[in-house]
Design a protein around this motif. Sequence first.
Motif, mmCIF file in Angstrom:
data_model
loop_
_atom_site.group_PDB
_atom_site.id
_atom_site.type_symbol
_atom_site.label_atom_id
_atom_site.label_comp_id
_atom_site.label_asym_id
_atom_site.label_seq_id
_atom_site.Cartn_x
_atom_site.Cartn_y
_atom_site.Cartn_z
ATOM 1 N N LEU A 769 19.996 -0.532 5.180
ATOM 2 C CA LEU A 769 20.162 -0.238 3.750
ATOM 3 C C LEU A 769 18.827 -0.067 3.045
ATOM 4 O O LEU A 769 18.628 0.856 2.260
ATOM 5 N N THR A 770 17.921 -0.956 3.308
ATOM 6 C CA THR A 770 16.641 -0.944 2.616
ATOM 7 C C THR A 770 15.631 -1.693 3.450
ATOM 8 O O THR A 770 15.982 -2.405 4.408
ATOM 9 N N GLY A 771 14.373 -1.535 3.108
ATOM 10 C CA GLY A 771 13.317 -2.203 3.849
ATOM 11 C C GLY A 771 11.980 -2.003 3.168
ATOM 12 O O GLY A 771 11.838 -1.235 2.208
ATOM 13 N N CYS A 772 10.982 -2.693 3.679
ATOM 14 C CA CYS A 772 9.642 -2.583 3.136
ATOM 15 C C CYS A 772 8.648 -3.070 4.168
ATOM 16 O O CYS A 772 9.011 -3.742 5.153
ATOM 17 N N LEU A 773 7.396 -2.748 3.940
ATOM 18 C CA LEU A 773 6.285 -3.236 4.736
ATOM 19 C C LEU A 773 5.485 -4.227 3.909
ATOM 20 O O LEU A 773 5.398 -4.107 2.683
ATOM 21 N N TYR A 774 4.882 -5.184 4.591
ATOM 22 C CA TYR A 774 4.091 -6.200 3.893
ATOM 23 C C TYR A 774 2.891 -6.573 4.748
ATOM 24 O O TYR A 774 3.015 -6.762 5.966
ATOM 25 N N THR A 775 1.732 -6.676 4.101
ATOM 26 C CA THR A 775 0.505 -7.098 4.766
ATOM 27 C C THR A 775 0.314 -8.592 4.530
ATOM 28 O O THR A 775 0.117 -9.037 3.392
ATOM 29 N N ASP A 776 0.408 -9.353 5.614
ATOM 30 C CA ASP A 776 0.327 -10.808 5.528
ATOM 31 C C ASP A 776 -1.138 -11.217 5.540
ATOM 32 O O ASP A 776 -1.777 -11.275 6.600
ATOM 33 N N THR A 777 -1.676 -11.507 4.363
ATOM 34 C CA THR A 777 -3.084 -11.908 4.258
ATOM 35 C C THR A 777 -3.273 -13.416 4.308
ATOM 36 O O THR A 777 -4.388 -13.877 4.566
ATOM 37 N N ASP A 778 -2.230 -14.197 4.086
ATOM 38 C CA ASP A 778 -2.342 -15.652 4.077
ATOM 39 C C ASP A 778 -1.859 -16.307 5.358
ATOM 40 O O ASP A 778 -1.958 -17.528 5.496
ATOM 41 N N GLY A 779 -1.293 -15.532 6.259
ATOM 42 C CA GLY A 779 -0.815 -16.104 7.504
ATOM 43 C C GLY A 779 0.481 -16.863 7.393
ATOM 44 O O GLY A 779 0.801 -17.666 8.272
ATOM 45 N N ILE A 780 1.254 -16.624 6.344
ATOM 46 C CA ILE A 780 2.520 -17.337 6.194
ATOM 47 C C ILE A 780 3.531 -16.906 7.251
ATOM 48 O O ILE A 780 4.413 -17.670 7.640
#
Length: 1451
Positions: A769-780
Amino acid sequence: MQCYTELTPPTAVTHSITLQFVPGQGTNLAVAKSSLLQIFKTKVVSAELEAPAGTLHSNASKSAAKYGSRLSNDDDGLEASFLGGDNMGQKADRANSTKLVLLHEASLPGIITGLARIKSRITSSGADALLVAFKDARLSLVEWDARRQALTTVSIHYYEQDELQGAPWASNLGNYANFLVADPGSRCAALKFGPRNLAILPFRQADEDIDMGDWDDAPKPSRGLSDAVIDGANSIEETPYSPSFVLRLSNLDPTLLHPVHLAFLYQYREPTFGILSSTTSASNSLGRKDHFTYMVFTLDLQQKASTTLLSIGGLPQDLFRVVPLPAPVGGALLVGANELIHIDQAGKANGVAVNPMTKQATSFTLVDQSELNLRLEGSTIEVLLPELGEFLIVLHDGRMALLSFRIDGRTVSGLEIKMIPQEAGGSIIPCRAVSLSRLGRSAMFVGSEEGDSLVIGWSSLLKNGARKRSRIADVGIELDLEDEDLEDDDDDDDDDLYGEDTPAKQQLVTTSGVANGGDLTFRVHDRLISIAPIHRITYGQPDWVADSEEARNSDGVSSDLQLVCAVGRGKAGSLAVMNVEMQPKVIGKFDFPEARGLWTVCAKQPIPKSLQGDKEGGAISNDYDTPGQYDKFMIVAKVDLDGYETSDVYALTAAGFESLTGTEFEPAAGFTVEAGTLGKDSRIIQVLKSEVRCYDGNLGLSQIIPMLDENTGAEPRVLSASFADPYLLLIRDDSSVFVIFARVDKNNAEYELEELENDDQTLGATKWLTGCLYTDTDGIFAESDVKKRANGAQKPEGNILMFLLSADGALYIYRLPDLSKPLYVAKDLSYIPPGLSADFTARKGTPKEKIAQLLVADLGDATHKAPYLILRHENDDLTFYQPFRFRPSSSSNSGLSDTLFFHKLPNSSFAKPAEEAPEDDTPHGPRFLSMRRCANVSGYSTVFLPGSSPSFVIKSSKSLPKVVGLQGSGVQAMSSFHTEGCEHGFIYADSHGIARVTQIPTDCSYAELGLSTKKVPIGVDVDTISYHPPSKSYVAGCNKEEPFELPKDDDYHKEWAREVLAFKPMAERGVLNLISPVTWTIIDSVELEQSETVLCVETLNLEVSESTNERKQLVAVGTALCKGEDHPTRGHVYVYDVVDVIPEPGRPETNRKLKLVAKEDIPRGAVTAISEVGRQGLMLVAQGQKCMVRGLKEDGTLLPVAFMDMNCHVTSVKEVPGTGLCLMSDAFKGVWFTGYTEEPYKMMLLGKSCTRMEVLNADFLPDGNELFIVAGDAEGHIHILQFDPEHPKSLQGHLLLHRTSFNTGAHLPTSSRLLPIAPDVFASLVRANNHEPAPQLLLFASPTGVLSTLRPLSESSYRRLSSLASQLATTLPHAAGLNPKGYRMPAAHCPLPGVDAGLGRNIVDGSMLQRFTELGTGRRGEIAGRAGYNGADEVRGELETILGWAGLRYL
């Protein structure tokens, strides 16, 4: 009935304490704000991180462009007021600052009266526990639950039983000073409640070794059944506490009849406390002095017994606090109004007098420092430099002083106080502090109820030798002072009751070190915004300079009205200007009706081949790199009137917007779905519906990727896209995903787009249905939760994650470039559970929520930002999830699936309903507009929600994410906008075809209160305020303190003229300030007589001519003239007009002045309230013990025409406009409902309430054809009364009927304003056809900073909402184990204010209804069905009309 809803959280800090509460977060700060508990962590940041919040808009004043042409007109480019080239930023200050970062907040159904740190080593979290005391003798022990990311209640302790209250004639618990203290070693805590009761709550330590690490030979107590809690299943469960017991202070010592204060002391083996008390009550009028006694007792927790260690009598009677002192000083500091007295462990006393009054108040031997002229009432003391024995004193007016001790060997030989000069930051605190909490080696939290709470820091300007010594000593400052880490562990000689003494090598003589006040410099590091206490509220129209560019630009994006509150005390006195929605600062606007999408990009130009060989070794121009650059291009997606879709690109240059020609960008290629950059900003990506185009930095076309399925030949269309360099995610209309990777060649010179290989059958077979990309800068989202890796610890492509939502509601997380298998799968995200994990499973048959978009974005400010999972529902409501890592004890794996959890955050805001567009406006139906991530808009990392309910998701470091609406109509296109004239702003096109280049105003706060709040400092007490509509200005009644002097010309006291007094008492003098809303500055002031204070200011429509009956809006002011107990209180009524005058040069807003029209002397009593009355332009004046109707005559006098005798003191006067129905509230005798007639002039009593009610405020609340009376008393109760002469118990209306009572807790409704409810247009038309009156609500303001509403409900709504609130109260968990129903019930000792006719009905608690969204989808449906609704959607529709600022969007 009615519904009570709190619109803003309390902001007045009442208590604070530092502790190790949340594991892994360092030292935490717990802050209590009446009924709100917040947990913070500290973060030290440099000035470079603070720069975006304060210096981003340094060039914003340059922007005042005139937009005379459309953006599509290529020849007439827009002016460069918000455009231009790059410039260099200002050099930042490199000083470090301690900032607060919110970890958790909990709204408690109770009034917090104390906090204590409990260092128990057997808590489940391994960290400290927090003991919270509540009003009426209740204790709750809470600790941190890492699995739920919330507070968990360990135990609850009640001491409200009748057998503990003492004598039958004793007053209720609320009338006594109840306070909580804890032993520094956390061996026990004590709650003093009632007249002389002390509840002791012992705590267990690890292995029952109560801080006896150095006493190995000491016998350890055995553990018996008395130390265990036996539950209902007959199983014994160990708890961190032992059974508590209550001690009568009179049993400890018969002389403890009037306890004043007590505190546990440091450096004792057993829990030991010092108590200040007396055998008689303190009284200045009876001539008593030096009758206080300080006693020290040690407790035996096993035997429940005590031993007296020392007793010192003959102490001054103005002592009010015992402050325990850690090593090296030790002992206790007794704080009085005029002196400070230190008593050590041996009973030796040393004191210092701080003002000349000490000689008259006491005969106790004190060192004379009376030249300081200090008043210690309301002061607070905290450790500043523990190794040097220095303490910080914050006085009641905010001034700071240093208290140092002279130490000879192991004993204290004297005290010394030195004021911190103003140039060293001695006046950075504007008001009284209620708590001081040390945050580290050089920072302290200052909590205040009268203004903003501050984090202050200090730095030392010492010589090199002293600086080095201070640094060595600072090693121990990181440790907690209560752990007694500064004590020496080698000295075991003393085997008596006292603990170790610090050796002489640590006893530093402070008089030669840092004890000089000029050696320390203080400055403000951070602040908690506060609008408490709120004295008065009013509303007015926003105003600008006539015919200015700002006035023209603000058209359409400014509210009709604004709420203005008089807040703060003393130098913290301010005006709080509030709007429900964000009022953007418009730099420029223009017509752009065809815009449907906006994207600004900053791309670096391609490096010429001649420079490619030198790019590593030599410097390259800024044109070939992007850090610090402004936006260069703007891509616009357009739809013309015929529905034809195109895309254009514009260059953002110093000459304005220029349509680019001669590039390879094709406008006819189609509609742009998304645009961005890849390849380290070297490639501009244009995502079309049918293809993806790649351009270089000069818009040269380098690559086209068509949307073509080679296997089936289908050409799916792109619906949405998401960028995360070097990846691009596409969601297509066949529910498939397409991931593009920007691959760099071997020479690292060119980037080429290619499809990322997909080896996972699940990814290709699943409908997305939907989605996104994310850059993990904090290492969570790192693989292991053992240690989160910081930036750069992972591979550059290893911190890019892809979040996908499947058609069946499952959340999939992939770590790019690996698409072989998902990293994390949560099957039931669409059920919107309170907590989401990989193993969460919803019950069968539970309905799913329809999710329109999923987005993971960083939210925060320059200080702190963190990732959040945001779900957008079909109706544009938003749900927030906060990811966190936790390894359950039952799991040995540390992978992401086992340790990643999502915690649902509260969000009670609802989206606006969709606007109805014209039939010919959208021929192809409404277009879905995706949420937009903005990395830096005015310093905020935020998310923008377009559509009919445009909003920003804003979060600061000290708040949770809040949805703040954007003022104006719907938004159909938006993008961040960063140019020289509009730094870190945004551009958007609304539904009316107008595009605006705007900024978020930096002088307002948004996330703390959830609405736009601007504080205008006045510098003095602002007790009341009124808006004058004809002049569009505000009149503020202020009171400032000044030294009181006796009249020199008094004929009866000739000696007064010869009086010379250095330490004069302080008295208030009233000042009327005329404030312009254009610049929010004072443009005129009128100072009243000496000792004359302003009590009320109202704008009235008065008759100014008896012959022509002309009416005019005038300002009426009521004052009180108090010159001491031997002089009667008098008052004045002033009537002012705001007239036009010639403005000052350069200040066009100063074109108005206050002109005195009339003045009336009131010989007996003060003028406490004024209101308009009747239809002939008369005023109702509450003067002393009378309420009198007066008319303004042409000769400047006020003619009385009617009156009514009152009882004691009138606190408020209200009238139903134009009816003559008046309401008066008495400070001791309840409320009076009266009627006023004009032919003849007469006032008559219609009905009144019980004569034993202390009413602070009263107002009318119309509900259709019924009229209710709302009264707020001093206990925090809201009473609903009604006049009904037909009721048999009302004695023909002489007694008002009591419908119900409701407890607001600490949020006393001291001020109110009746406001109209503005519903949608359709409901207004229906009501007009039925001839129904417009609905209204009451807006309350409280001293804690809470704004709340009381709005009437229909009978059907009341029944269902009342049932819904009851269901939620029994379903939802409540922090600290409190009872929300019992919290809202009136106190047992509260008398009925009238004839009981409530029939068991109560006001609906809106705070409980706001928590409806905390439930999952299934539970919401169940609760809705039990309450009589057809489903959760029907509940949402009704809550949307009653919660929050519903119906008040015009503010």
